[in-house]
Write an enzyme that holds these catalytic residues in place. Structure first.
Site, PDB file in Angstrom:
ATOM      1  N   SER A 171       0.828  -1.209   0.000  1.00 22.65           N
ATOM      2  CA  SER A 171       0.000   0.000   0.000  1.00 22.65           C
ATOM      3  C   SER A 171       0.855   1.248   0.000  1.00 22.65           C
ATOM      4  O   SER A 171       1.933   1.279   0.580  1.00 22.65           O
ATOM      5  CB  SER A 171      -0.917   0.019   1.225  1.00 22.65           C
ATOM      6  OG  SER A 171      -1.601   1.252   1.282  1.00 22.65           O
ATOM      7  N   HIS A 229      -7.115  -3.164   5.500  1.00 24.42           N
ATOM      8  CA  HIS A 229      -6.530  -1.816   5.409  1.00 24.42           C
ATOM      9  C   HIS A 229      -7.381  -0.949   4.467  1.00 24.42           C
ATOM     10  O   HIS A 229      -7.739   0.181   4.780  1.00 24.42           O
ATOM     11  CB  HIS A 229      -5.084  -1.908   4.897  1.00 24.42           C
ATOM     12  CG  HIS A 229      -4.535  -0.624   4.345  1.00 24.42           C
ATOM     13  ND1 HIS A 229      -4.869  -0.160   3.093  1.00 24.42           N
ATOM     14  CD2 HIS A 229      -3.706   0.298   4.874  1.00 24.42           C
ATOM     15  CE1 HIS A 229      -4.266   1.008   2.878  1.00 24.42           C
ATOM     16  NE2 HIS A 229      -3.552   1.303   3.947  1.00 24.42           N
ATOM     17  N   ASN A 230      -7.736  -1.502   3.324  1.00 22.98           N
ATOM     18  CA  ASN A 230      -8.516  -0.738   2.354  1.00 22.98           C
ATOM     19  C   ASN A 230      -9.925  -0.450   2.866  1.00 22.98           C
ATOM     20  O   ASN A 230     -10.468   0.629   2.620  1.00 22.98           O
ATOM     21  CB  ASN A 230      -8.592  -1.487   1.020  1.00 22.98           C
ATOM     22  CG  ASN A 230      -7.294  -1.363   0.250  1.00 22.98           C
ATOM     23  OD1 ASN A 230      -6.235  -1.183   0.828  1.00 22.98           O
ATOM     24  ND2 ASN A 230      -7.367  -1.457  -1.058  1.00 22.98           N
ATOM     25  N   GLU A 233      -9.623   2.273   5.123  1.00 25.61           N
ATOM     26  CA  GLU A 233      -9.359   3.467   4.299  1.00 25.61           C
ATOM     27  C   GLU A 233     -10.678   4.058   3.776  1.00 25.61           C
ATOM     28  O   GLU A 233     -10.892   5.273   3.834  1.00 25.61           O
ATOM     29  CB  GLU A 233      -8.445   3.040   3.153  1.00 25.61           C
ATOM     30  CG  GLU A 233      -8.140   4.092   2.117  1.00 25.61           C
ATOM     31  CD  GLU A 233      -7.382   3.465   0.940  1.00 25.61           C
ATOM     32  OE1 GLU A 233      -6.389   2.750   1.171  1.00 25.61           O
ATOM     33  OE2 GLU A 233      -7.803   3.677  -0.213  1.00 25.61           O
TER      34      GLU A 233
END
Ligand code: 2AM
Length: 526
Positions: A171, A229-230, A233
């Protein structure tokens, strides 16, 4: 004298890198093995191969090279190899190759190959193409945004052929790939000691020299962590957008004024990459019109699917991640632009305006954003915990917080506190129960309520912050109305319920109307 068995390779090497001869003692295969990665730039057997010279691949290749490694590059459209070596790759320690066979023949053993091709079928196709050229113990590293279930499948498939597989989340976008991304590797742990020096050297560093790259877990663990994580996000971005809309539509502030607010927030506990870029975006002026660029951008959000994947995983595992799901749905709602424009003329809202002076409101909004952000991370980490159980991954949550501290899109100052929370209690059930975060939630919850009320009164949508508040209130609620829900299920479907005056695991059915039978759905399914 270049002592090479492969005539073709020799030609390519001469043309592409025109470097001095390798040391004499490096002629034999065994000597190649002893050769240490990155030690001698003149040595022409590449330390690592990279396939796929699109934006991420190209930047990653440059990052690896600048950290002292010789990188062999290959791309399906071979013209891209030439273009790269004649532009950004010029006079650097790259070996250009035009076929998969050639690529594999120039790699030091065990071969390490980073695949940066489009996620999905292209990866499977490439794996099948490269496998015949590899030897036992060679390592394939998928650095794309692959779905974790694909990575689980590929690890098994590739392993059966004697090859090690690493599926790693990377990332940080283009800039991160070049200067130091967050790297989340999973797969065959046997590969870790071999790929660790390369991956850790190119990763982002925090606290001076701590790399944001640590082994995550077996098979799909790395890609799963990247997926979460995304998802986080998505949620972070949505929360920031809600704060922006309250400042814009609620307080009628200009982009320049909102820019100043985000800038000041970035020096406090909200310090993060996303707050920083938001501040910069709001300060940007369109060259042609002289207007704030932000005001010229159409309010229709795109998405590539990783938020959706996270939501689906939460639903499948039965983990409450309402903010992440809400963030995905809010993007979907934004996409209904023409319907929204029509509805804005048909459906009325509220005429109320924000009642408080702006300073007081802005301070409370800061705290509401912080509290909501904590709830969102609590959900993300809880999803990881359930996934670890489901897929038998030995996840280290403190390490995961460390991986996200630098290089990636959700990098934020407070991840240091999250790391401390999990380091001090590795089996922490929920981030909200960590004393440090519990205190922040207790101290800021009133501000979150205040902001939610103001938004509701003024008719300004606040899907994620209100979702955070509902999550917080439901999570700390010792008795939810699910007793009624169970009664309803038992009433219409004889689905049974547990009782507060009996042991857990004992199920009861009531004949609610006096007309149903005593048969419960455990023995009778409609
Ligand atoms: P290309 O330049 O030949 O299109 C991102 O799309 C990267 O993935 C590009 O480098 C692209 O190569 C590569 N890619 C896409 N599909 C591929 C496939 N089926 N096999 C190999 N590479 C592929």
């Amino acid at each position: 004298m270049i002592n090479r068995k492969e005539k073709e390779v020799q030609t390519v090497l001469e043309v592409v890198i025109a470097e001095p001869d390798p040391p004499e003692e490096a002629d034999e295969e065994d000597n190649y093995k002893e050769y240490k990665m990155g030690e001698d730039k003149n040595f022409q057997r590449a330390d690592i191969g990279l396939i796929g010279l699109a934006v991420m691949g190209e930047n990653l290749a440059l990052n690896i090279e600048k950290n002292g490694f010789c990188v062999a590059v290959y791309n399906r459209t071979t013209q891209k190899v030439d273009n790269f070596l004649q532009s950004r790759g010029i006079n650097k320690n790259f070996i250009g190759t035009k076929t998969v066979e050639e690529l594999c023949s120039v790699l030091a053993k065990p071969r390490k190959l980073i695949i940066m091709v489009k996620a999905g079928n292209p990866i499977d196709q490439f794996i099948d193409q490269v496998l015949p050229c590899l030897d036992e113990g060679d390592i394939l590293i998928d650095g794309g945004n692959s779905h974790y279930l694909d990575t689980i499948r590929r690890t098994k498939y590739v392993n059966e052929k004697g090859i090690l597989f690493v599926g790693t989340g990377i990332s940080g976008g283009e800039e991160g790939a070049l200067n130091g991304p967050s790297i989340m590797p999973g797969g065959n742990e046997d590969a870790w000691s071999v790929v660790k020096p390369v991956l850790q050297s190119i990763a982002a560093k925090v606290d001076g020299d701590v790399p944001c790259c640590e082994w995550v877990g077996n098979d799909g663990a790395g890609h799963y962590v990247k997926m979460v994580h995304n998802g986080i996000e998505y949620s972070d971005m949505q929360l920031i957008c809600e704060a922006y809309q309250l400042l814009k539509s609620g307080l009628n502030l200009s982009p320049g004024e909102i820019h100043e607010i985000f800038k000041s927030w970035n020096s406090g506990p909200l310090n993060s990459y996303l707050i920083e870029i938001t501040s910069e975006i709001l300060d940007h002026t369109d060259e042609k019109t002289g207007e704030a660029t932000i005001d010229l951008i159409l309010d229709v959000a795109g998405q590539k699917g990783t938020g959706k994947w996270t939501g689906i995983s939460g639903l499948e595992l039965g983990v409450p991640i309402p903010q992440i799901v809400q963030a995905v749905f809010t993007r979907c709602l934004s996409a209904l632009k023409s319907e929204r424009v029509y509805a804005s003329a048909v459906l009325s809202g509220s005429n109320q305006k924000i009642s408080d002076q702006s300073d007081k409101f802005i301070n409370k909004l800061h705290n509401a954003l912080y509290a909501s952000k904590i709830c969102s991370y609590a959900q993300g980490f809880q999803l990881l915990k359930f996934a670890a159980e489901e897929f038998d991954w030995d996840l280290n949550y403190g390490d995961i917080a460390l991986l996200w501290r630098g290089g990636c899109i959700i990098r934020a100052g407070f991840l240091k506190n999250i790391k401390e929370a999990f380091d001090s209690k590795s089996d922490l059930t929920n981030l909200l129960l960590d004393p440090y975060f519990a205190k922040i939630m207790i101290d800021t919850q009133d501000d979150l309520r205040y902001i939610a009320k103001q938004a509701i009164d003024c008719g300004i949508p606040l899907p994620s912050m209100t979702s955070a508040l509902n999550y917080y209130d439901a999570y700390r609620c010792a008795r939810l109305p699910a007793n009624l829900l169970q009664a309803q299920r038992d009433y219409f479907g004889a689905h049974t319920y547990e009782r507060i005056d009996k042991e857990r695991g004992e199920f009861f059915h009531t004949n609610w109307t006096g007309q149903g039978g005593e048969t419960a759905s455990s023995s009778y399914n409609v």
